[in-house]
Design a protein around this motif. Structure first.
Motif, PDB file in Angstrom:
ATOM      1  N   THR A 192      18.643  17.195  -2.019  1.00 37.26           N
ATOM      2  CA  THR A 192      18.551  15.836  -1.147  1.00 37.26           C
ATOM      3  C   THR A 192      17.095  15.511  -1.087  1.00 37.26           C
ATOM      4  OG1 THR A 192      20.507  16.718   0.310  1.00 37.26           O
ATOM      5  CG2 THR A 192      19.069  15.074   1.279  1.00 37.26           C
ATOM      6  N   THR A 193      16.844  14.654  -1.651  1.00 36.36           N
ATOM      7  CA  THR A 193      15.445  14.181  -1.850  1.00 36.36           C
ATOM      8  C   THR A 193      14.880  12.807  -1.140  1.00 36.36           C
ATOM      9  OG1 THR A 193      15.764  12.869  -3.803  1.00 36.36           O
ATOM     10  CG2 THR A 193      15.269  15.324  -4.155  1.00 36.36           C
ATOM     11  N   GLY A 194      15.732  12.228  -0.687  1.00 37.80           N
ATOM     12  CA  GLY A 194      15.079  10.803   0.092  1.00 37.80           C
ATOM     13  C   GLY A 194      16.387  10.537   1.219  1.00 37.80           C
ATOM     14  N   ILE A 195      15.835   9.565   2.061  1.00 39.57           N
ATOM     15  CA  ILE A 195      16.690   9.013   3.223  1.00 39.57           C
ATOM     16  C   ILE A 195      16.185   7.688   3.292  1.00 39.57           C
ATOM     17  CG2 ILE A 195      15.045   9.886   4.990  1.00 39.57           C
ATOM     18  CD1 ILE A 195      17.426  10.450   6.918  1.00 39.57           C
ATOM     19  N   PHE A 196      17.143   6.771   3.559  1.00 37.49           N
ATOM     20  CA  PHE A 196      16.897   5.407   3.782  1.00 37.49           C
ATOM     21  C   PHE A 196      17.796   4.614   4.535  1.00 37.49           C
ATOM     22  CE2 PHE A 196      19.800   5.540   0.384  1.00 37.49           C
ATOM     23  CZ  PHE A 196      20.347   4.059   0.365  1.00 37.49           C
ATOM     24  N   THR A 197      17.423   3.566   5.210  1.00 35.07           N
ATOM     25  CA  THR A 197      18.302   2.614   5.872  1.00 35.07           C
ATOM     26  C   THR A 197      17.953   1.181   5.155  1.00 35.07           C
ATOM     27  OG1 THR A 197      19.297   1.965   7.989  1.00 35.07           O
ATOM     28  CG2 THR A 197      16.607   2.110   7.958  1.00 35.07           C
ATOM     29  N   MET A 206      11.027  11.527   0.188  1.00 27.54           N
ATOM     30  CA  MET A 206      11.132   9.897   0.259  1.00 27.54           C
ATOM     31  C   MET A 206      11.678   9.376   1.387  1.00 27.54           C
ATOM     32  SD  MET A 206      11.661   9.215  -3.900  1.00 27.54           S
ATOM     33  CE  MET A 206      11.783   7.419  -3.412  1.00 27.54           C
ATOM     34  N   VAL A 207      11.065   8.547   2.168  1.00 28.82           N
ATOM     35  CA  VAL A 207      11.617   7.766   3.353  1.00 28.82           C
ATOM     36  C   VAL A 207      11.388   6.196   3.162  1.00 28.82           C
ATOM     37  CG1 VAL A 207      11.853   7.291   5.732  1.00 28.82           C
ATOM     38  CG2 VAL A 207      11.337   9.667   4.729  1.00 28.82           C
ATOM     39  N   HIS A 208      12.405   5.497   3.055  1.00 23.73           N
ATOM     40  CA  HIS A 208      12.227   3.955   2.757  1.00 23.73           C
ATOM     41  C   HIS A 208      13.244   3.265   3.585  1.00 23.73           C
ATOM     42  CE1 HIS A 208      15.528   4.261  -0.490  1.00 23.73           C
ATOM     43  NE2 HIS A 208      14.625   5.565  -0.504  1.00 23.73           N
ATOM     44  N   ALA A 209      12.671   2.016   4.092  1.00 27.48           N
ATOM     45  CA  ALA A 209      13.422   0.998   4.987  1.00 27.48           C
ATOM     46  C   ALA A 209      13.142  -0.193   4.715  1.00 27.48           C
ATOM     47  CB  ALA A 209      13.507   1.449   6.297  1.00 27.48           C
ATOM     48  N   GLN A 210      11.910  -0.503   4.427  1.00 24.15           N
ATOM     49  CA  GLN A 210      11.379  -1.930   4.262  1.00 24.15           C
ATOM     50  C   GLN A 210      12.074  -2.693   3.001  1.00 24.15           C
ATOM     51  OE1 GLN A 210       7.538  -0.345   4.435  1.00 24.15           O
ATOM     52  NE2 GLN A 210       6.740  -2.264   5.339  1.00 24.15           N
ATOM     53  N   ASN A 211      12.813  -3.695   3.199  1.00 20.45           N
ATOM     54  CA  ASN A 211      13.154  -4.416   2.118  1.00 20.45           C
ATOM     55  C   ASN A 211      12.059  -5.658   1.793  1.00 20.45           C
ATOM     56  OD1 ASN A 211      13.603  -5.930   4.398  1.00 20.45           O
ATOM     57  ND2 ASN A 211      15.654  -5.977   4.202  1.00 20.45           N
ATOM     58  N   SER A 212      12.309  -6.624   1.030  1.00 19.57           N
ATOM     59  CA  SER A 212      11.354  -7.582   0.949  1.00 19.57           C
ATOM     60  C   SER A 212      10.675  -8.256   2.107  1.00 19.57           C
ATOM     61  CB  SER A 212      12.200  -8.765  -0.006  1.00 19.57           C
ATOM     62  OG  SER A 212      12.105  -8.427  -1.399  1.00 19.57           O
ATOM     63  N   ALA A 213      11.777  -8.603   3.056  1.00 23.35           N
ATOM     64  CA  ALA A 213      11.173  -9.221   4.366  1.00 23.35           C
ATOM     65  C   ALA A 213      10.530  -8.175   5.252  1.00 23.35           C
ATOM     66  CB  ALA A 213      12.476  -9.677   5.116  1.00 23.35           C
ATOM     67  N   GLN A 255       0.779  -1.272   0.006  1.00 23.55           N
ATOM     68  CA  GLN A 255      -0.076  -0.005   0.059  1.00 23.55           C
ATOM     69  C   GLN A 255       0.792   1.313   0.067  1.00 23.55           C
ATOM     70  OE1 GLN A 255      -3.717   0.111  -0.028  1.00 23.55           O
ATOM     71  NE2 GLN A 255      -3.205  -1.842  -0.907  1.00 23.55           N
ATOM     72  N   LYS A 256       1.999   1.066  -0.612  1.00 22.07           N
ATOM     73  CA  LYS A 256       2.754   2.491  -0.917  1.00 22.07           C
ATOM     74  C   LYS A 256       3.529   2.300  -2.277  1.00 22.07           C
ATOM     75  CE  LYS A 256       4.213   2.188   4.001  1.00 22.07           C
ATOM     76  NZ  LYS A 256       5.165   1.811   4.992  1.00 22.07           N
ATOM     77  N   GLU A 257       4.227   3.338  -2.395  1.00 19.76           N
ATOM     78  CA  GLU A 257       5.081   3.231  -3.832  1.00 19.76           C
ATOM     79  C   GLU A 257       6.246   2.400  -3.594  1.00 19.76           C
ATOM     80  OE1 GLU A 257       4.618   4.560  -6.635  1.00 19.76           O
ATOM     81  OE2 GLU A 257       3.093   6.030  -6.516  1.00 19.76           O
ATOM     82  N   VAL A 258       6.661   1.480  -4.593  1.00 24.10           N
ATOM     83  CA  VAL A 258       7.456   0.446  -4.666  1.00 24.10           C
ATOM     84  C   VAL A 258       8.530   0.786  -5.559  1.00 24.10           C
ATOM     85  CG1 VAL A 258       7.993  -1.948  -5.280  1.00 24.10           C
ATOM     86  CG2 VAL A 258       5.631  -1.432  -4.421  1.00 24.10           C
ATOM     87  N   ILE A 259       9.935   0.813  -4.876  1.00 27.49           N
ATOM     88  CA  ILE A 259      10.955   1.019  -5.633  1.00 27.49           C
ATOM     89  C   ILE A 259      11.490  -0.564  -5.804  1.00 27.49           C
ATOM     90  CG2 ILE A 259      13.535   1.534  -5.212  1.00 27.49           C
ATOM     91  CD1 ILE A 259      12.641   3.241  -3.222  1.00 27.49           C
ATOM     92  N   ASP A 306       3.474  -2.045   8.742  1.00 27.29           N
ATOM     93  CA  ASP A 306       2.783  -0.666   9.455  1.00 27.29           C
ATOM     94  C   ASP A 306       3.760   0.410   9.783  1.00 27.29           C
ATOM     95  OD1 ASP A 306       0.361  -2.132   9.505  1.00 27.29           O
ATOM     96  OD2 ASP A 306       0.783  -3.221  11.283  1.00 27.29           O
ATOM     97  N   ASP A 307       4.832   0.374   9.157  1.00 28.43           N
ATOM     98  CA  ASP A 307       5.812   1.422   9.330  1.00 28.43           C
ATOM     99  C   ASP A 307       5.247   2.649   8.769  1.00 28.43           C
ATOM    100  OD1 ASP A 307       6.803   1.740   6.770  1.00 28.43           O
ATOM    101  OD2 ASP A 307       8.487   0.248   7.211  1.00 28.43           O
ATOM    102  N   GLU A 308       5.915   3.777   9.260  1.00 27.41           N
ATOM    103  CA  GLU A 308       5.193   5.108   8.390  1.00 27.41           C
ATOM    104  C   GLU A 308       5.780   5.600   7.313  1.00 27.41           C
ATOM    105  OE1 GLU A 308       4.986   7.810  11.993  1.00 27.41           O
ATOM    106  OE2 GLU A 308       3.498   6.239  13.000  1.00 27.41           O
ATOM    107  N   TYR A 309       6.880   4.938   6.821  1.00 27.65           N
ATOM    108  CA  TYR A 309       7.476   5.210   5.868  1.00 27.65           C
ATOM    109  C   TYR A 309       6.849   5.427   4.426  1.00 27.65           C
ATOM    110  CZ  TYR A 309      10.901   4.163   9.352  1.00 27.65           C
ATOM    111  OH  TYR A 309      11.381   4.157  10.598  1.00 27.65           O
TER     112      TYR A 309
END
Length: 391
Positions: free
Chosen positions: A161-166, A205-212, A29-33, A219-222
């Protein structure tokens, strides 16, 4: 268009790629990279990216600038994020091709900025935060805050600087310590984002979730997720094998090139590691470790011929191997061999081979060699071939 040398080949089911991305989009339910590095995990980035583009994917992620430029050469206009290192002397190519670069170290950022200043050009960047994997990224921990360094990066004139991720390093397990560690990683990313906001630095853009993470932490807020291995129908770990109903896209085939009968006492293949205890029928199969089929499978893995399992006999050679067909008397030269995939009611999975080799399914598919043509199927029919040797 679908001609190829029928020695050993992979079949890529594009309908399964389409099914998987649709399922991921509904799940996240979010944009997918879409992570398409390593030639789309061995599946062939050109055809895979076409399917993903049809599904509305707006972002691709790759490991380096060469992979990004290949996609641009193929005409893909989607956003591209480089997850790893790009040499500063390639900075102009980032700008010219509208490629977003991960920046994860202050010294690296300064060098990249300096190279861009000489050209007068700018580049979009995503800041990578190390929240506990300790691979690359600005360290965020109890003892160290990444915010002050990232503020300096955001102030460099050549960057937007348009995004941040881990990146989660243990989100593929339900072990309590893994869950706690992943939640701590999220907390650390949230902390640095909050600190940066106080400095007046925010991100589109904020992204952290990988496939797992998509499977286990929905339910994260990114606002973006990075889908990798599940795009290709494989689970991130054995624990998650049945947690999302993706469909494997790749199967791997070869052919029988010789059939023979050997007598008791006959030594099979290099090193004489296998000796026939009785009269056996063997088939030679046109595949070896130079194709990416590991020598670790020697005398341990099965293949499928006529829908029946046949055990590898002796060591896998560079270009060939032998299998026991004693119980499949109808085998003859030219018969199709399934290395992984489904034949009749039997299936050999990439996960099965990974367990034999003591590795992960990622490595099995990524290691399929470039002398192995990829055959692309839609509705069960060939629609294209990627032959890296013949073009």
């Amino acid at each position: 268009m679908t001609d190829f040398v029928k020695r050993t080949w992979c079949e890529i089911n594009l309908d399964h790629i389409q099914y998987n991305i649709d399922l991921i989009q509904k799940t996240a339910q979010k944009e997918v990279i879409a992570v398409v590095k390593a030639d789309a995990y061995g599946h062939g980035d050109k055809y895979v990216c076409r399917e993903l583009a049809r599904a509305g994917v707006k972002w691709f992620a790759v490991s380096g600038i060469s992979e990004a430029l290949v996609l641009r050469k193929e005409g893909f206009r989607q956003n591209i994020l480089i997850l790893g290192y790009t040499p500063p002397d390639c900075a102009e190519a980032l700008s010219d091709n509208n490629i977003t670069q991960a920046v994860y170290d202050l010294d690296y950022a300064v060098a990249l900025d300096q190279a861009l200043r000489e050209t007068g050009k700018t580049v979009n960047i995503h800041v990578k935060v190390d929240t506990g994997m300790h691979r690359i990224g600005f360290e965020q921990s109890e003892a160290h805050s990444a915010a002050r360094e990232i503020v300096k990066v955001a102030a460099l004139p050549s960057f937007r600087t348009t995004g941040i991720f881990t990146h989660f390093c243990h989100s593929d397990s339900f072990d309590l310590s893994a869950i706690c560690y992943t939640k701590e990683q999220m907390h650390r990313l949230d902390t640095v984002i909050r600190e940066l906001k106080a400095y007046g630095v925010s991100f589109e853009m904020v992204h952290a979730q990988n496939s797992a993470g998509i499977i286990c932490y929905p339910d994260d807020e990114y606002n973006y997720v990075r889908a990798g291995i599940i795009l290709y129908g494989l689970a991130p770990s054995d624990e998650l094998e049945h947690m999302i109903a993706v469909k494997p896209a790749m199967s791997w085939k070869s052919i029988v090139t010789m059939v023979k009968t050997v007598q008791p006492g006959s030594a099979i293949s290099y090193g004489r590691t296998y000796t026939a205890e009785k009269e056996m029928r063997l088939a030679t199969v046109a595949i070896g470790y130079a194709d990416g089929y590991s020598r670790l499978f020697s005398s341990k893995a099965d293949v499928l011929i006529h829908g029946k399992r046949c055990r590898i006999t002796g060591r896998v050679c560079m270009d060939q191997m032998m299998v026991d067909i004693t119980d499949v008397p109808e085998v003859q030269i030219g018969d199709e061999v399934t290395l992984f995939g489904t034949d009749g009611e039997e299936t050999i999975s990439a996960d099965e081979l990974a367990r034999i080799a003591g590795t992960i399914n990622y490595e099995i598919v990524c290691n399929v060699g470039r002398r192995v043509p990829r055959i692309y199927l839609k509705d069960g029919k060939p629609v294209g071939v990627e032959d890296y040797l013949l073009g």
